[in-house]
Design an enzyme around this catalytic site. Sequence first.
Site, short mmCIF file in Angstrom:
data_model
loop_
_atom_site.label_atom_id
_atom_site.label_comp_id
_atom_site.label_asym_id
_atom_site.label_seq_id
_atom_site.Cartn_x
_atom_site.Cartn_y
_atom_site.Cartn_z
N GLU A 1 5.16 -10.62 15.61
CA GLU A 1 4.64 -11.75 16.69
C GLU A 1 5.14 -13.14 16.87
OE1 GLU A 1 0.93 -10.44 17.58
OE2 GLU A 1 0.84 -11.70 19.82
N ARG B 1 1.08 -1.39 0.10
CA ARG B 1 -0.10 0.29 -0.25
C ARG B 1 1.02 0.81 0.04
NH1 ARG B 1 -3.09 -3.23 2.59
NH2 ARG B 1 -1.71 -3.27 4.78
P1 AMP Z 1 4.85 -3.00 11.35
O1 AMP Z 1 5.31 -3.82 10.46
O2 AMP Z 1 3.61 -3.78 12.35
O3 AMP Z 1 4.63 -1.63 12.05
O4 AMP Z 1 3.76 -3.39 10.51
C1 AMP Z 1 2.97 -2.60 9.47
C2 AMP Z 1 2.75 -2.53 8.39
O5 AMP Z 1 1.52 -3.93 8.66
C3 AMP Z 1 2.27 -2.03 7.40
O6 AMP Z 1 2.66 -2.10 5.87
C4 AMP Z 1 0.61 -1.86 7.51
O7 AMP Z 1 0.20 -2.12 6.47
C5 AMP Z 1 0.36 -2.70 8.19
N1 AMP Z 1 -0.56 -2.95 8.75
C6 AMP Z 1 -0.36 -3.69 10.52
N2 AMP Z 1 -1.00 -3.47 11.40
C7 AMP Z 1 -1.83 -2.93 10.52
C8 AMP Z 1 -3.26 -2.44 10.80
N3 AMP Z 1 -4.02 -2.69 11.86
N4 AMP Z 1 -4.55 -2.29 10.05
C9 AMP Z 1 -3.26 -1.28 8.76
N5 AMP Z 1 -2.39 -2.02 8.12
C10 AMP Z 1 -1.52 -3.11 9.21
#
Ligand code: AMP
Length: 171
Positions: free
Chosen positions: A97, A60
């Site tokens: 996780e 995205r």
């Molecule tokens: P992180 O690596 O945990 O910061 O997760 C970020 C990535 O996961 C991004 O590319 C987001 O598109 C996706 N993502 C994680 N959590 C969500 C959420 N609650 N809603 C939408 N996309 C998420």
Amino acid sequence: MTESIERLIRDVPDFPKPGILFKDITPLLQDPAGFRETIDILVNRYAGQNIEKVVGIDARGFIFAGAMAYQMGCGMGLVRKQGKLPWETRAQTYELEYGTNTVEIHTDTVTEGERIVIVDDLLATGGTMGAAVDLLQGAGAHIVEAAFIVELDFLKGRDKLSTEVFSLLHY
Ligand code: AMP
């Protein structure tokens, strides 16, 4: 100003698994004024900062990075999930996780000292952007900022990032 954008982010409970509240940006993408406003805010933020490349994160992030790069008159780079890039790559693995994930760039994505902005739709734990930052800094880029549409403040992802962080919306 960002209220009109906030109204276009749809909450989807229990996706992709129970307990996760997914922030769905597709209503924002489908709204001509909302999408334009989002891109305009980001483009205006980096105007006059000599940004040479906007790097988007799979998948995205690509949508926003592409529109920004076009409007800013600069190039676009890709951080992709493992196995998608056809040429020479550099990879970075990060903890989830349960288990790990790996992202990759082409070794010529950035040049030494190149001023870049990295863009993704959402900052959660910061694992994905942290890996992207490591890859791009390792390749010599000067990261001006990591930019997001949505930041989940309670997960404290920005604490994991060594760069400046900007998010349009906070939850
Ligand atoms: P992180 O690596 O945990 O910061 O997760 C970020 C990535 O996961 C991004 O590319 C987001 O598109 C996706 N993502 C994680 N959590 C969500 C959420 N609650 N809603 C939408 N996309 C998420």
